[in-house]
Design a protein around this motif. Structure first.
Motif, PDB file in Angstrom:
ATOM      1  N   LEU A 638      -5.088   4.390   6.372  1.00  0.00           N
ATOM      2  CA  LEU A 638      -4.788   3.925   7.727  1.00  0.00           C
ATOM      3  C   LEU A 638      -4.034   2.599   7.699  1.00  0.00           C
ATOM      4  O   LEU A 638      -3.193   2.337   8.568  1.00  0.00           O
ATOM      5  N   GLN A 639      -4.333   1.758   6.703  1.00  0.00           N
ATOM      6  CA  GLN A 639      -3.601   0.490   6.594  1.00  0.00           C
ATOM      7  C   GLN A 639      -2.195   0.725   6.044  1.00  0.00           C
ATOM      8  O   GLN A 639      -1.207   0.221   6.592  1.00  0.00           O
ATOM      9  N   TYR A 640      -2.101   1.503   4.962  1.00  0.00           N
ATOM     10  CA  TYR A 640      -0.830   1.660   4.262  1.00  0.00           C
ATOM     11  C   TYR A 640       0.194   2.449   5.071  1.00  0.00           C
ATOM     12  O   TYR A 640       1.381   2.105   5.091  1.00  0.00           O
ATOM     13  N   VAL A 641      -0.243   3.511   5.710  1.00  0.00           N
ATOM     14  CA  VAL A 641       0.703   4.414   6.384  1.00  0.00           C
ATOM     15  C   VAL A 641       0.888   4.034   7.848  1.00  0.00           C
ATOM     16  O   VAL A 641       2.004   3.770   8.302  1.00  0.00           O
ATOM     17  N   GLU A 642      -0.211   4.001   8.606  1.00  0.00           N
ATOM     18  CA  GLU A 642      -0.086   3.770  10.049  1.00  0.00           C
ATOM     19  C   GLU A 642       0.195   2.303  10.382  1.00  0.00           C
ATOM     20  O   GLU A 642       1.138   1.990  11.100  1.00  0.00           O
ATOM     21  N   PHE A 643      -0.619   1.382   9.839  1.00  0.00           N
ATOM     22  CA  PHE A 643      -0.499  -0.033  10.207  1.00  0.00           C
ATOM     23  C   PHE A 643       0.732  -0.680   9.579  1.00  0.00           C
ATOM     24  O   PHE A 643       1.599  -1.205  10.280  1.00  0.00           O
ATOM     25  N   PHE A 644       0.838  -0.624   8.254  1.00  0.00           N
ATOM     26  CA  PHE A 644       1.969  -1.249   7.580  1.00  0.00           C
ATOM     27  C   PHE A 644       3.295  -0.586   7.953  1.00  0.00           C
ATOM     28  O   PHE A 644       4.353  -1.222   7.917  1.00  0.00           O
ATOM     29  N   GLY A 645       3.229   0.691   8.300  1.00  0.00           N
ATOM     30  CA  GLY A 645       4.454   1.405   8.644  1.00  0.00           C
ATOM     31  C   GLY A 645       5.149   0.857   9.870  1.00  0.00           C
ATOM     32  O   GLY A 645       6.331   1.148  10.101  1.00  0.00           O
ATOM     33  N   LYS A 646       4.463   0.052  10.675  1.00  0.00           N
ATOM     34  CA  LYS A 646       5.057  -0.482  11.908  1.00  0.00           C
ATOM     35  C   LYS A 646       5.816  -1.787  11.696  1.00  0.00           C
ATOM     36  O   LYS A 646       6.603  -2.188  12.551  1.00  0.00           O
ATOM     37  N   PHE A 647       5.561  -2.464  10.584  1.00  0.00           N
ATOM     38  CA  PHE A 647       6.198  -3.776  10.459  1.00  0.00           C
ATOM     39  C   PHE A 647       6.397  -4.261   9.026  1.00  0.00           C
ATOM     40  O   PHE A 647       7.230  -5.136   8.778  1.00  0.00           O
TER      41      PHE A 647
END
Length: 670
Positions: A638-647
């Motif tokens: 969830l951190q690597y793909v969804e969260f980090f993927g935004k910025f």
């Protein structure tokens, strides 16, 4: 929370101070030495490969001997998991450094003893194999290499089948007139193998051998000048001697156990020396001077430069170079525990935001939701707390990992009580089965609600938490725009998406589709319905017009903006990804409940209590192990793909200071 500001350090010194400067830099452990950008032709580099390998080999030999001696250490001292380094003073370290050759001599003695043990064990194995080979012939009372006498020929060999005495005589007698001048004995008869000894007169020996060979007979493949039993006894005596040699060598090895602490210090000394020679091989130098280029924390640069100039007559240059500077993070005690998660993905570059603090909040929050059992959380937090308190000087990476799981354990405990899970439904099951509490009475009630009874409600909350997480990622992107004073980028790529997505959500909530899924109805006032449509259109128009703002051609610009709108499907799939919070949380609870149901199958009896305890311990141990791994993996995702993927764009190189390489010890200055 922040990336530490770094400074490039250039150090010029005379060769007579080279060793002292390197030892000083290695001692303080504050400078990363990087001479890869130095190209001056006046400088050359030494080839220190041989020395580095030699010292590293010695350190490896010390490590090997230390691990070997631990097997002979009967004391209870030391850490079972080797989590903590031993603290030694500078004077203790210097004493071992002075006597290092003495301890290396001990290492060689232990290695020689280990080699002798290995050779003795190999000899024992060979002799045991030989005994196994000779045993089927131990009835033979003549040497195995016997072939003939003056008037007879001796045939010792094997048939690849089971043969009786009568059958053997029948084979031998083919074509020979009675009486047959032959003596035959079966020595061994097992596993479709028959060993025989046949003695025939010279007159019929050729015919006898031909008869035997026609039925598969083969001559004994090995020879011995001893009678088989004598050969067996000889090898058994040899084995006894070899075992005595092993016992003697092991006793000598155990005498070196008392020197393990000193050997650990010596091992780290040689390891540190190997690292020094590695760095020495990278230093540009001429016949008179040497040069060191590296990186240091900006706050420490002036102090280190002052020492180098005053104590070693060095010339020190300090400059700023964020393009090539390595990355060192600085976070509070809570967020620091999550730095390993970020480093696994990749460090930020200078000028970018460090997401560790925000990520750590969501990481602990989501981890707890996925595991969501108060019993598991208490065990997890308590175990980490005990280890952290017992071993305060453990390796930094291990310390951070345990601190992270401690916080995740607290979060798991919180969500467990919120959802009413304590080793699944163990409290209720125990109360109903062993204490006569009515089945209709719930002993441990959820502080919020029970996901197993209302999974759709939890799914909606998971989606909401997911939206908040994604919005936080988009907010981090906006922060970077504002930090760079790019207001247009903030409005076009961040604010516009906030408006567009929020408007779509507000338009979705009052619909029958959402009501059928969430089993709840939203009735917005008219002004809010209108507002949701307005902000959606404003966001949509801004994205279409401004997404491709780098292009002057308005047609291409609008086309790129329209294509960017298609990215809303990615947002939808990202939000759906948070359903894993529901899935893993339910999996933990369901498996735990099944374990509890299996545990009480024998009812309220003595055997039932014993079975309950065994099934409970084994089942929940497996459940926590499986779901702990699942929570860790999916929280990372969830951190690597969804969260980090935004910025987030990784790419920073970690700060690796030139330091003492201490595997076993921590040096405390006197």
């Amino acid at each position: 929370m922040a990336i530490v500001e770094m400074r490039k350090l250039g150090i010029y010194g005379t060769k007579k101070h080279r060793k002292a400067v390197l030892e000083f830099l290695q001692k303080i452990g504050a400078v990363e030495i990087d001479n890869s950008l130095v190209t001056e032709p006046i400088f050359e580099k030494m080839d220190t490969t041989g020395e580095r390998i030699r010292f590293q080999k010695i350190a490896d030999e010390f490590d090997h001997v230390i691990e070997l001696l631990k097997k002979y250490d009967d004391s209870k001292s030391g850490s079972l998991l080797n989590l903590e380094k031993k603290v030694v003073t500078s004077s203790e370290y210097e004493k071992i450094e002075k006597d290092r050759r003495k301890y290396y001599s001990m290492v060689n003695d232990v290695l020689a003893l280990e080699k002798s043990i290995f050779e003795s064990r190999s000899t024992i194995t060979r002799k045991e194999n030989k005994i196994a080979t000779l045993t089927p012939w131990n009835k033979l009372d003549i040497p195995l290499n016997s072939e003939k006498t003056k008037r007879t020929r001796i045939l010792i060999g094997t048939f690849p089948e089971t043969i009786t005495q009568e059958k053997l005589m029948e084979i031998i007698s083919e074509g020979i007139e009675d009486p047959v001048p032959v003596t035959a004995e079966i020595l061994y008869d097992e596993n479709q193998i028959t060993n025989v000894c046949v003695i025939a007169t010279n007159r019929v020996a050729d015919q006898v051998e031909e008869n035997m060979r026609s039925h598969g007979y083969s001559k004994l493949p090995f020879l011995s000048h001893r009678i088989p039993q004598a050969a067996i006894d000889k090898r058994k005596n040899d084995i006894v001697l070899e075992k005595q040699n092993i016992e003697k060598a092991e006793k000598e090895i155990s005498g070196f156990v008392q020197y393990i602490p000193e050997m650990k210090i010596a091992a780290d000394y040689y390891r540190t020396r190997a690292e020094k020679y590695r760095i020495l091989g990278t230093l540009p130098q001429s016949s008179k001077v040497f040069f060191i280029q590296g990186w240091i924390d900006a706050e420490k640069a002036e102090g280190v430069a002052k020492v180098l100039e005053e104590q070693f007559d060095a010339v020190v240059e300090i400059e700023k170079d964020d393009e090539h500077a390595p990355i060192k993070l600085r976070n509070n005690h809570f967020s620091e525990a999550s730095e390993g998660v970020l480093e696994s993905y990749g460090l930020p570059t200078h000028g970018r935001v460090d997401p560790t603090f925000v990520m750590s909040l969501f990481y602990v929050f989501f981890f707890g939701m996925m595991l969501s059992d108060a019993g598991y959380g208490i065990l997890m937090a308590l175990a980490c707390f005990i280890v952290l308190k017992k071993y305060p000087r453990m390796d930094s990476g291990t310390n951070k990992m345990l601190r992270l799981f401690f916080w995740c354990g607290l979060s798991t405990t919180f969500w467990g009580f919120m959802f009413g899970g304590f080793f699944g439904d163990a409290i209720d099951v125990i109360a109903h089965t062993f204490f006569g509490v009515p089945e209709t009475t719930a002993v441990l009630k959820p502080l919020w609600f029970a996901p197993l009874e209302n999974p759709m409600r939890l799914l909606i909350w998971c989606m909401l938490f997911g939206v908040i997480h994604l919005y936080a990622g988009l907010g981090m992107k906006g922060y970077e725009y504002l930090k760079d004073k790019d207001v247009v980028g903030f409005i076009s790529d961040v604010l516009a998406w906030y408006l567009f997505l929020t408007g779509l959500i507000l338009m979705l909530l009052p619909t029958q589709i959402f009501a059928s899924i969430a089993q709840m109805q939203f009735n917005f006032p008219g002004w809010l319905v209108i507002l949701s449509k307005v902000i959606t259109l404003v966001g949509l128009a801004t994205i279409v017009l401004m997404s491709g703002r780098a292009n002057k051609n308005w047609g291409l610009r609008i086309a790129l903006g329209a294509y960017d709108i298609y990215g809303v499907t990615g947002w939808l799939s990202d939000v759906l990804s948070y359903s894993r919070l529901l899935a893993l949380g339910l999996a933990t609870g369901v498996i735990a409940s099944v374990i509890n149901s299996m545990a009480i199958m024998q009812g309220k009896t003595v055997i039932g209590v014993i079975v309950f305890i065994l099934v409970f311990i084994v089942g929940h141990t497996l459940n926590i192990a499986i779901n702990l791994l699942g929570a860790y993996v999916h929280t990372n995702r969830l951190q690597y793909v969804e969260f980090f993927g935004k910025f987030y764009d990784a790419g920073g190189e970690p700060f690796r200071p030139f330091n003492r390489i201490n595997k076993y010890i921590e040096i405390k200055e006197d």
